[in-house]
Design a protein around this motif. Structure first.
Motif, mmCIF file in Angstrom:
data_model
loop_
_atom_site.group_PDB
_atom_site.id
_atom_site.type_symbol
_atom_site.label_atom_id
_atom_site.label_comp_id
_atom_site.label_asym_id
_atom_site.label_seq_id
_atom_site.Cartn_x
_atom_site.Cartn_y
_atom_site.Cartn_z
ATOM 1 N N HIS A 121 1.007 -1.109 0.131
ATOM 2 C CA HIS A 121 0.064 -0.038 -0.039
ATOM 3 C C HIS A 121 0.683 1.216 0.090
ATOM 4 O O HIS A 121 1.852 1.429 0.712
ATOM 5 C CB HIS A 121 -0.973 -0.065 1.200
ATOM 6 N N PRO A 140 -3.123 3.400 -8.702
ATOM 7 C CA PRO A 140 -3.022 2.048 -8.878
ATOM 8 C C PRO A 140 -2.457 1.515 -9.952
ATOM 9 O O PRO A 140 -2.696 2.272 -11.377
ATOM 10 C CB PRO A 140 -4.713 1.692 -8.860
ATOM 11 N N ASP A 188 -0.165 -4.740 -9.167
ATOM 12 C CA ASP A 188 -1.031 -5.310 -8.322
ATOM 13 C C ASP A 188 -0.985 -6.948 -8.486
ATOM 14 O O ASP A 188 -1.157 -7.651 -7.954
ATOM 15 C CB ASP A 188 -2.269 -4.632 -8.455
ATOM 16 N N TRP A 226 8.473 -1.358 1.522
ATOM 17 C CA TRP A 226 8.039 -2.360 1.261
ATOM 18 C C TRP A 226 9.016 -3.204 0.165
ATOM 19 O O TRP A 226 9.017 -4.341 0.478
ATOM 20 C CB TRP A 226 6.896 -1.957 0.130
#
Length: 175
Positions: A19, A24, A29, A83
């Motif tokens: 996140h 997006p 994804d 991340w």
């Protein structure tokens, strides 16, 4: 393999969640879902009580040849750096654990396939037959790097653990 491998490396329970800022990105994804699914299925495999070395090889191969290249192809400059680092550490720890699991499984299978004992009988049918244990096999079996308990070694030999301790003392083998 008939035992669960003890994981000496602390693995995250799930792959780090992605996140972050920015719009997006369907490709990212989709890659994240593939990486996360592979990570979680490998963890599930490692938690099984009865590991099959062939399945572990399959998971390791999939991680090395498909998941790691996919992770490296991600546009890291557009992703949150914590991340990226967390995912790399999680995948690296998982690879190390899978490799160690395979090594342990191969050691375990080797110990089970070999015949470490010889049963001898006396000329007269009095008393129990004697199990003569191969001292070289026993020295290898109780090595600290094998991570086998005396109970497990005794089970492989088909003797009680107290009998194993007695035999170890008599042979001068110290665990």
């Amino acid at each position: 393999m008939t035992q669960s491998v003890t994981m000496s490396i602390e693995l995250p329970a799930t792959f780090p969640a992605l996140h972050g800022p920015g719009p997006p990105n369907n490709d990212v994804d989709q890659a994240y879902r593939l990486i996360s699914d592979a990570y979680n299925s490998s963890l599930q495999l490692l938690r099984q009580d009865d590991l099959d070395p062939l399945h572990v090889h399959f998971h390791l191969d999939r991680l090395q040849n498909r998941i790691i290249p996919l992770y490296r192809a991600l546009p890291v400059e557009t992703l949150p750096q914590d991340w990226v680092r967390g995912g790399a550490h999680a995948l690296g720890k998982l690879l190390v654990t899978l490799r160690a699991t395979i090594a342990d499984a191969e050691d375990w299978e080797t110990l089970h396939r070999s015949k470490p004992t010889l049963i001898t009988t006396t000329p007269t049918p009095v008393g129990r037959p004697t199990k003569v244990i191969n001292s070289n096999w026993l020295q290898q079996a109780v090595l600290a790097t094998r991570n086998l308990s005396q109970k497990q070694v005794a089970s492989i030999l088909g003797i009680h653990r107290n009998t194993l301790r007695y035999k170890l003392r008599n042979m001068g083998i110290h665990k």
